[in-house]
Structures are given as C-alpha cells and as structure tokens.
Enzyme design. Sequence first.
Site: not given
Length: 447
Positions: A267, A269-270, A335, A388
């Site tokens: 989520a 969902g990129g 991720d 990130c």
Amino acid sequence: MVKSANTRKPATGAARNPRALAAKLLAKLAGGSSLTVLFQEELGQVTPADRALIKAICFGVARYWPRLNALTEGFLNKPMKAKDRDIHCLLLVGFYQLLYMRTADHAAVAETVEAARRLKKPWAAGLINGVLRRLQREQALHLARLKDDPALLHACPDWLLKRLQGAWPEQWQQIAEAYNRKPPMSLRVNLAKVSRQDYIRELTAGSQLSRPIPDVPSGLVLDGTPDVVDLPGFAEGWVSVQDGGAQLAGCLLDPRPGQRVLDACAAPGGKTGHLLELECSIELTAIDVDRDRLQRVTENLQRLQLSDSVRVCQGDAAKPDGAWAEKLYDRILLDVPCSATGVIRRHPDIKVLRRDADIAQLVQKQQEILVAVWPLLKPGGRLLYATCSVLPEENQQQVERFLAQYPDAREQIIEASWGHSCSVGRQTLPGEATMDGFYYACLEKLN
Ligand SMILES: C[S@@+](CC[C@H](N)C(=O)[O-])C[C@H]1O[C@@H](n2cnc3c(N)ncnc32)[C@H](O)[C@@H]1O
C-alpha cells in the site's frame, strides 16, 4: 506560492478561516497525526482556494518546524500550556508567513490575529499581534541567533542531522537542504499504453512542459504542479504520479512473463501498478498489514485498469500465513516500513513525527519481515529489499546482517549509473537527478 488575496470572508469558526484551520491541523500533527491523513479527513468542506492555502501553510510550517519552534522561544516568557497547542501552532503559522510566504506582512498579521478569535481564544489575539509585530522589527536579530546551530540553520531535527552527518559526511548538507526544497512533480508513464516520447508530445500540446528523468525509462518531471485530473489520459491510466527513485523498484525487480510475484508491503500500490505495467502476464499478489491503506491499492489499480490482474489481500509479512503464503514466488518486492528520511521533501511532516528512538524499532520490524518472507522465495528467485530511507541502519547494515546469517542468500550487484554504491545495494539521495532518497538491494536465493 499562494498570495493572501483570498482572505477576509464572513468566517464563523476555525473551519472558515484557513489560518485557524491550519493551526488546528498542525496541533494534531504535533500530537502524532500525519498531514496526509489530516488533509484527507479534515479538508472535505473547504473551498479549493482555502485548501491550497492550508496545505501550503501546513507543509511549510512542517518543513521549517525545528527553526520556527526555536524562534518562538525568543518571544515567549514561558512555553504555552498543552491545551493551547493550537495557539502555539498559530504563532508558527504567523512566523512562516512573515519569513517564507509572499503574503503581504500586514495581511499575514491581521489574518493570523483574526484566526486566534476563530479558535475561540480571543485572549491570544493580543499576544499573537505583539509577537508577530516584534518579529517584523527584530527579524534579522532573531535569525542571526539561529546561525550557530547547524540543526536550526538547516531546519532539521538535531537527532536526524547527527545521523546524516555520520552516514553521509560529504553529502549531509546537500540532503538537509534538499529536505527544504519543494520537489518537482514526477510522473510514471505507463509504457504498456503510450511511449514516453508520445506522452511528452501530448503534454506539450497542452502547453505543459516536461523532461525525461535520466536512467528511469518511464519517468518524467513536470514544470509546475498541474491538477492530476488535467493530465492527458490520467483517468485511463496512461500515467501515475510517482517519484523517479520509486520507479527504479519495478525495473530492478524485472518481472518476467508468467512469474509469480509477491508485493509484500504494497500500500498504497504505487509500485504494484508499475510491476503490472512492466509485465501484465505475471501472477501478482499484493499484501499489506493495513486494511485501510490496502483500499488505496485497489483504487489505484482500478484507475490503471489492472485490478483484475492482481490478488490484493490483507496480511502480515512478518507472520506469513493464509493463502498468499502457501506457494513460493519467483520475485518478491519488500518495500518495508521505514523512517521515510529519503522522502522528507514530499512529506515534511516526517520532521515532526519521527523520533530518534523510532529507528531501532523500525530496524527490528524490517528484520522480522525480511527473515519471515525469505522462505517464500523460490531457489533461483530474486528479492528486492527497498526503503525510502537514507539511514544505513535500515539499509546496507540491515542487508549485510541478513547475508551473514543466511548462506542461501547472495547479493546481485546493481550495476547502474544512478545513485551511490553502498557496501551492499545502491542508494539515491534526495534532490539528486530529481529523485527522492531510496535504497535498493537485490538478493538472489541460491539453489
Ligand atoms: C513504504 S510503504 C509501501 C509503499 C508501496 N510499496 C508503494 O510503492 O506504494 C510500507 C508499507 O508497509 C506496510 N506494512 C508495515 N508493516 C507491515 C507488515 N508487517 N506486513 C505487511 N505490510 C506492512 C505499511 O502499511 C505500508 O503500507
């Protein structure tokens, strides 16, 4: 930047006064709520012009929070009580307008004083008025006071600046400065529907200038920040808003036809959508522990007209069970949740929300997820570990420890011209080549 021409209206409370509402939202931010969530929940009834002003103020105050907060200390005899956090935040709103916005000073002061009344705290109107007028007179003196402290100079939380200095001795100033610049709007062109060159032509025909992001085949950077719904083919899924650094994930995972792929922290969902744009015949499963955020995955995939091609389900990647964990995968995208210290340009509220102690907890959670998901990878398969974050503890140190403990895991070195090579994996830094800060490590499972 928004000018102040939209002010003075028959306000009836904080909801009708953008500065008062901004102060209320910032008080909630100080209490631990993210601006993304607050904007979704609290700006439904607000006009588009006021919404733009509130967002500009909230993002700006968050971006300069450490500096603005320190400045208030030179003006207040004692800290404000917890119940008056909204007034403290209103003061920050006033400071931000006077120091960083193009709003005329007299309008900024008058509207901020009026906002105190809208917050039903008329006693604070005199205080706000006095402090803001003093800032107008003594600005240079007070700003000079901050110059000796690097954390205040860079408007970066002290703990984070120290970590950046340790991790990136050559680049820490550049990273801290990038945090304070507004990022460009970046797009991912859906190359399954339209070529990047053709999309650039479509944009140019609508007088929207853009340029390709080097090393990112689907990436474009726009001049300005148009409304997404005005982008050609947005509703039809030709294009998505996504930073160039985030687009590297799909390219590195490199899904092949027919492969079973797991997006284990999916989520909103990129990257899920990008994987399907790269290879629509994969058997893709997208999970996330957060049911509400998972809804955004479904919505994004619907717009991309890809929702039939993926199984979306709630699941805890740290405790694989249920149907999604019954078979092995050829590719896994991990991720993981992280400090988000690579994306502070886009989410300046991280400066307020994140604490030094969070890092150790995040490292622990990331490790749990990596260890738990590894058995789901087929021998010969590839797992892409992604964050990130720009902090080595969450990145190369995490993966180094894993490689030392799991002899069936081997690094696949990322040969690339983007970013910085790390002891394991590769890192982009905020602001470099238009991108946010992302870390990637490719791991292969030995047979
Ligand atoms: C960095 S975000 C993922 C962003 C996403 N991959 C994208 O590109 O849009 C991390 C996600 O991990 C999810 N998460 C945190 N802990 C998790 C867990 N134990 N299992 C699965 N998902 C988890 C969070 O809810 C969050 O949505």
